[in-house]
Design an enzyme around this catalytic site. Sequence first.
Site, mmCIF file in Angstrom:
data_model
loop_
_atom_site.group_PDB
_atom_site.id
_atom_site.type_symbol
_atom_site.label_atom_id
_atom_site.label_comp_id
_atom_site.label_asym_id
_atom_site.label_seq_id
_atom_site.Cartn_x
_atom_site.Cartn_y
_atom_site.Cartn_z
ATOM 1 N N HIS A 137 25.086 -24.650 1.362
ATOM 2 C CA HIS A 137 25.595 -24.409 0.012
ATOM 3 C C HIS A 137 26.965 -23.745 0.099
ATOM 4 O O HIS A 137 27.194 -22.906 0.976
ATOM 5 C CB HIS A 137 24.651 -23.468 -0.758
ATOM 6 N N PHE A 143 15.324 -32.597 -10.439
ATOM 7 C CA PHE A 143 15.070 -32.113 -9.077
ATOM 8 C C PHE A 143 15.052 -30.582 -8.963
ATOM 9 O O PHE A 143 14.910 -30.041 -7.874
ATOM 10 C CB PHE A 143 16.111 -32.701 -8.107
ATOM 11 N N GLU A 186 27.798 -15.633 -7.699
ATOM 12 C CA GLU A 186 26.833 -15.823 -6.608
ATOM 13 C C GLU A 186 26.868 -14.651 -5.623
ATOM 14 O O GLU A 186 25.822 -14.185 -5.164
ATOM 15 C CB GLU A 186 27.105 -17.157 -5.904
ATOM 16 N N TYR A 194 20.410 -21.333 -8.998
ATOM 17 C CA TYR A 194 20.604 -22.716 -9.444
ATOM 18 C C TYR A 194 20.355 -22.892 -10.944
ATOM 19 O O TYR A 194 20.036 -23.992 -11.386
ATOM 20 C CB TYR A 194 19.698 -23.659 -8.641
ATOM 21 N N ARG A 212 34.571 -26.059 0.325
ATOM 22 C CA ARG A 212 33.950 -27.267 -0.243
ATOM 23 C C ARG A 212 34.420 -28.519 0.515
ATOM 24 O O ARG A 212 33.646 -29.446 0.723
ATOM 25 C CB ARG A 212 34.286 -27.391 -1.734
ATOM 26 N N ARG A 229 28.348 -31.695 6.131
ATOM 27 C CA ARG A 229 27.300 -32.610 5.658
ATOM 28 C C ARG A 229 27.496 -34.013 6.237
ATOM 29 O O ARG A 229 26.536 -34.724 6.519
ATOM 30 C CB ARG A 229 27.287 -32.644 4.127
ATOM 31 N N LYS A 245 21.116 -23.511 4.484
ATOM 32 C CA LYS A 245 19.812 -23.722 3.854
ATOM 33 C C LYS A 245 18.700 -23.790 4.916
ATOM 34 O O LYS A 245 18.994 -23.914 6.120
ATOM 35 C CB LYS A 245 19.878 -25.014 3.024
ATOM 36 N N ASN A 293 20.542 -31.216 2.447
ATOM 37 C CA ASN A 293 21.976 -31.260 2.782
ATOM 38 C C ASN A 293 22.510 -29.976 3.421
ATOM 39 O O ASN A 293 23.697 -29.731 3.434
ATOM 40 C CB ASN A 293 22.802 -31.708 1.575
#
Length: 153
Positions: free
Chosen positions: A119, A61, A130, A53, A89, A106, A13, A116
Amino acid sequence: MASISECTFIAIKPDGVQRGLVGEIIKRFEQKGFKLLAMKFMLASEDLLREHYIDLQDQPFYAGLVTYMHSGPLVAMVWEGLNVVKTSRVMLGETNPADSKPGTIRGDFCVQVGKNIIHGSDSVESAETEINLWFTPEELVGYTSCAHQWIYE
Ligand code: IDP
Ligand code: MG
Protein backbone atom coordinates in the site's frame (compact mmCIF):
# COMPACT_ATOMS: atom_id res chain seq x y z
CA MET A 1 4.86 23.44 -2.57
CA ALA A 2 7.24 20.50 -2.89
CA SER A 3 9.04 19.84 0.35
CA ILE A 4 11.94 17.58 1.32
CA SER A 5 10.01 16.79 4.52
CA GLU A 6 6.98 15.40 2.65
CA CYS A 7 5.94 12.05 4.12
CA THR A 8 4.00 9.03 2.92
CA PHE A 9 2.51 5.95 4.51
CA ILE A 10 3.69 2.65 3.04
CA ALA A 11 2.52 -0.78 4.19
CA ILE A 12 3.86 -4.16 3.11
CA LYS A 13 0.67 -6.20 3.13
CA PRO A 14 0.36 -9.69 4.68
CA ASP A 15 1.10 -11.41 1.35
CA GLY A 16 4.29 -9.37 0.95
CA VAL A 17 5.38 -10.46 4.44
CA GLN A 18 4.50 -14.14 3.87
CA ARG A 19 6.33 -14.17 0.55
CA GLY A 20 9.54 -12.87 2.08
CA LEU A 21 9.51 -9.53 0.25
CA VAL A 22 9.98 -7.22 3.25
CA GLY A 23 13.72 -6.76 2.71
CA GLU A 24 13.41 -6.32 -1.06
CA ILE A 25 10.72 -3.66 -0.72
CA ILE A 26 12.48 -1.72 2.03
CA LYS A 27 15.69 -1.92 -0.01
CA ARG A 28 14.03 -0.11 -2.92
CA PHE A 29 12.96 2.83 -0.75
CA GLU A 30 16.37 3.01 0.92
CA GLN A 31 18.25 2.84 -2.36
CA LYS A 32 16.03 5.49 -3.93
CA GLY A 33 17.18 7.90 -1.26
CA PHE A 34 14.05 8.22 0.85
CA LYS A 35 14.39 8.39 4.61
CA LEU A 36 12.70 5.97 7.02
CA LEU A 37 10.91 7.82 9.83
CA ALA A 38 8.86 5.04 11.42
CA MET A 39 8.23 1.32 11.08
CA LYS A 40 6.25 -1.34 12.88
CA PHE A 41 5.49 -5.02 12.36
CA MET A 42 1.96 -5.77 13.48
CA LEU A 43 -1.28 -7.62 13.02
CA ALA A 44 -3.57 -4.68 12.26
CA SER A 45 -7.01 -4.79 13.88
CA GLU A 46 -10.06 -5.04 11.68
CA ASP A 47 -11.26 -1.71 13.10
CA LEU A 48 -8.02 -0.01 12.03
CA LEU A 49 -8.22 -1.57 8.56
CA ARG A 50 -11.88 -0.63 8.12
CA GLU A 51 -10.95 2.97 8.95
CA HIS A 52 -7.87 2.89 6.72
CA TYR A 53 -10.00 1.83 3.73
CA ILE A 54 -13.13 3.81 4.71
CA ASP A 55 -13.27 5.52 1.28
CA LEU A 56 -13.81 2.08 -0.28
CA GLN A 57 -16.61 1.01 2.07
CA ASP A 58 -19.19 0.90 -0.73
CA GLN A 59 -17.02 -1.30 -2.97
CA PRO A 60 -18.05 -4.97 -3.28
CA PHE A 61 -14.52 -6.05 -2.31
CA TYR A 62 -14.38 -3.96 0.92
CA ALA A 63 -15.12 -6.80 3.39
CA GLY A 64 -12.71 -9.14 1.60
CA LEU A 65 -10.06 -6.42 1.56
CA VAL A 66 -10.29 -6.01 5.35
CA THR A 67 -10.10 -9.82 5.80
CA TYR A 68 -7.04 -9.98 3.50
CA MET A 69 -5.27 -7.17 5.32
CA HIS A 70 -6.05 -8.86 8.67
CA SER A 71 -4.91 -12.31 7.50
CA GLY A 72 -1.39 -11.91 8.91
CA PRO A 73 1.19 -9.40 10.07
CA LEU A 74 2.07 -6.41 7.93
CA VAL A 75 4.85 -3.82 7.98
CA ALA A 76 3.65 -0.23 8.42
CA MET A 77 6.13 2.52 7.58
CA VAL A 78 6.54 6.24 7.12
CA TRP A 79 9.02 7.42 4.47
CA GLU A 80 10.15 11.01 3.93
CA GLY A 81 11.55 12.86 0.93
CA LEU A 82 10.96 15.24 -1.95
CA ASN A 83 7.76 14.22 -3.80
CA VAL A 84 7.76 10.97 -1.84
CA VAL A 85 3.98 10.48 -2.18
CA LYS A 86 3.92 10.64 -5.98
CA THR A 87 7.24 8.89 -6.50
CA SER A 88 6.24 6.04 -4.18
CA ARG A 89 3.09 5.46 -6.21
CA VAL A 90 5.27 5.24 -9.33
CA MET A 91 7.57 2.77 -7.54
CA LEU A 92 4.52 0.68 -6.50
CA GLY A 93 3.00 0.47 -9.98
CA GLU A 94 -0.71 0.34 -10.78
CA THR A 95 -3.37 -0.98 -8.39
CA ASN A 96 -3.80 -4.00 -10.66
CA PRO A 97 -0.44 -5.77 -11.00
CA ALA A 98 -1.46 -6.82 -14.54
CA ASP A 99 -1.26 -3.13 -15.54
CA SER A 100 2.02 -2.53 -13.67
CA LYS A 101 5.23 -2.18 -15.62
CA PRO A 102 8.26 -4.36 -14.93
CA GLY A 103 10.55 -2.47 -12.59
CA THR A 104 7.70 -1.48 -10.30
CA ILE A 105 7.09 -3.40 -7.07
CA ARG A 106 3.68 -4.71 -8.14
CA GLY A 107 4.94 -5.26 -11.69
CA ASP A 108 7.83 -7.38 -10.46
CA PHE A 109 6.38 -9.36 -7.56
CA CYS A 110 2.63 -9.98 -7.84
CA VAL A 111 -0.14 -11.02 -10.20
CA GLN A 112 -3.66 -10.14 -9.03
CA VAL A 113 -5.29 -7.00 -7.61
CA GLY A 114 -6.54 -8.78 -4.49
CA LYS A 115 -2.98 -9.80 -3.59
CA ASN A 116 -0.98 -6.75 -4.60
CA ILE A 117 1.52 -6.87 -1.66
CA ILE A 118 1.92 -3.15 -0.90
CA HIS A 119 0.00 0.00 0.00
CA GLY A 120 1.07 3.58 -0.61
CA SER A 121 -0.81 6.82 0.11
CA ASP A 122 -2.32 8.38 -3.01
CA SER A 123 -2.04 12.08 -2.06
CA VAL A 124 -0.28 14.32 0.45
CA GLU A 125 -3.61 14.78 2.26
CA SER A 126 -4.34 11.05 2.53
CA ALA A 127 -0.74 10.44 3.61
CA GLU A 128 -1.27 12.81 6.54
CA THR A 129 -4.54 11.10 7.49
CA GLU A 130 -3.01 7.61 7.21
CA ILE A 131 0.16 8.48 9.16
CA ASN A 132 -2.00 9.88 11.98
CA LEU A 133 -4.16 6.76 11.90
CA TRP A 134 -1.26 4.28 12.08
CA PHE A 135 1.32 6.12 14.20
CA THR A 136 1.48 8.35 17.24
CA PRO A 137 3.61 11.51 16.89
CA GLU A 138 6.22 9.97 19.25
CA GLU A 139 6.65 7.02 16.90
CA LEU A 140 7.95 9.30 14.11
CA VAL A 141 11.66 9.55 14.76
CA GLY A 142 13.38 12.71 13.59
CA TYR A 143 17.10 12.48 12.80
CA THR A 144 19.66 13.79 10.37
CA SER A 145 20.58 11.44 7.55
CA CYS A 146 24.30 11.46 6.70
CA ALA A 147 23.31 10.90 3.04
CA HIS A 148 21.13 14.03 2.82
CA GLN A 149 23.75 16.23 1.13
CA TRP A 150 24.49 13.47 -1.40
CA ILE A 151 20.85 13.09 -2.38
CA TYR A 152 19.65 16.70 -2.54
CA GLU A 153 21.15 19.57 -4.53
P1 IDP B 1 -4.32 1.41 -4.35
O1 IDP B 1 -3.93 0.42 -3.29
O2 IDP B 1 -3.49 1.27 -5.58
O3 IDP B 1 -4.39 2.82 -3.84
P2 IDP B 1 -7.25 1.39 -4.23
O4 IDP B 1 -8.17 1.63 -5.37
O5 IDP B 1 -7.14 2.46 -3.19
O6 IDP B 1 -5.81 1.02 -4.83
O7 IDP B 1 -7.70 0.03 -3.56
C1 IDP B 1 -7.16 -0.35 -2.31
C2 IDP B 1 -6.85 -1.82 -2.34
O8 IDP B 1 -8.07 -2.55 -2.51
C3 IDP B 1 -5.97 -2.30 -3.49
O9 IDP B 1 -4.59 -2.09 -3.28
C4 IDP B 1 -6.31 -3.76 -3.53
O10 IDP B 1 -5.65 -4.47 -2.47
C5 IDP B 1 -7.80 -3.74 -3.22
N1 IDP B 1 -8.61 -3.74 -4.43
C6 IDP B 1 -8.82 -2.72 -5.29
N2 IDP B 1 -9.62 -3.08 -6.31
C7 IDP B 1 -9.94 -4.37 -6.08
C8 IDP B 1 -10.73 -5.34 -6.78
O11 IDP B 1 -11.32 -5.07 -7.83
N3 IDP B 1 -10.82 -6.59 -6.22
C9 IDP B 1 -10.20 -6.92 -5.06
N4 IDP B 1 -9.43 -6.06 -4.39
C10 IDP B 1 -9.29 -4.80 -4.88
MG1 MG C 1 -5.66 3.71 -2.45
